[in-house]
Design an enzyme around this catalytic site. Sequence first.
Site, short mmCIF file in Angstrom:
data_model
loop_
_atom_site.label_atom_id
_atom_site.label_comp_id
_atom_site.label_asym_id
_atom_site.label_seq_id
_atom_site.Cartn_x
_atom_site.Cartn_y
_atom_site.Cartn_z
N CYS A 13 59.23 -18.83 54.50
CA CYS A 13 60.15 -19.69 55.37
C CYS A 13 60.32 -20.88 54.47
O CYS A 13 59.98 -20.99 53.45
CB CYS A 13 59.47 -20.09 56.60
SG CYS A 13 60.47 -20.54 58.07
N CYS A 87 63.38 -17.09 58.53
CA CYS A 87 64.07 -18.28 58.58
C CYS A 87 65.14 -17.96 59.63
O CYS A 87 65.51 -16.88 60.02
CB CYS A 87 65.07 -18.44 57.25
SG CYS A 87 63.74 -18.77 55.80
N CYS A 95 66.90 -19.52 52.65
CA CYS A 95 65.71 -18.36 52.78
C CYS A 95 65.54 -17.95 51.41
O CYS A 95 66.22 -17.45 50.89
CB CYS A 95 65.82 -17.40 53.83
SG CYS A 95 64.76 -17.20 54.80
#
Length: 143
Positions: A13, A87, A95
């Site tokens: 993330c 994400c 991302c």
Amino acid sequence: MDIKMKKSVLFVCIHNSARSQMAEAYLKKAGSKKFEVFSAGLEPGNLNAVVVEAMKQDGIDISGNRTKSVNEFLDAGVEFDYVITVCDESSAEQCPVFPGKGERMHWGFEDPSALEGTFDEKIIRVKQIRDQIRSRIDSWLEE
């Protein structure tokens, strides 16, 4: 002799403060016999306090977790069987892409750090995101 090794999974993330931490915790809980699980972020931040509380309310303590950079794994030359980005769709272009041969997947979830309101207002939404992540982990394990 057939030795079945665990598959390695990296959840990625932006900050490694919420979604990737939740995904890591749930896969560790549900799939520890099959997977070695890690999480990391592009720009590691601090654990999201609302997320820590939401996970605690579901019986999982992530308060002692450390946010990690994807560079820690890249610099060490670690390869993963699965790299799963978590994400949200609106920041998908940010991302991270993790190099290597592992299978790449994207599971989009809303960013808890972008939520506005009081702690109580945020935790309602974070618990929904948490439950979506847990559900996605469970369905992936059933595939």
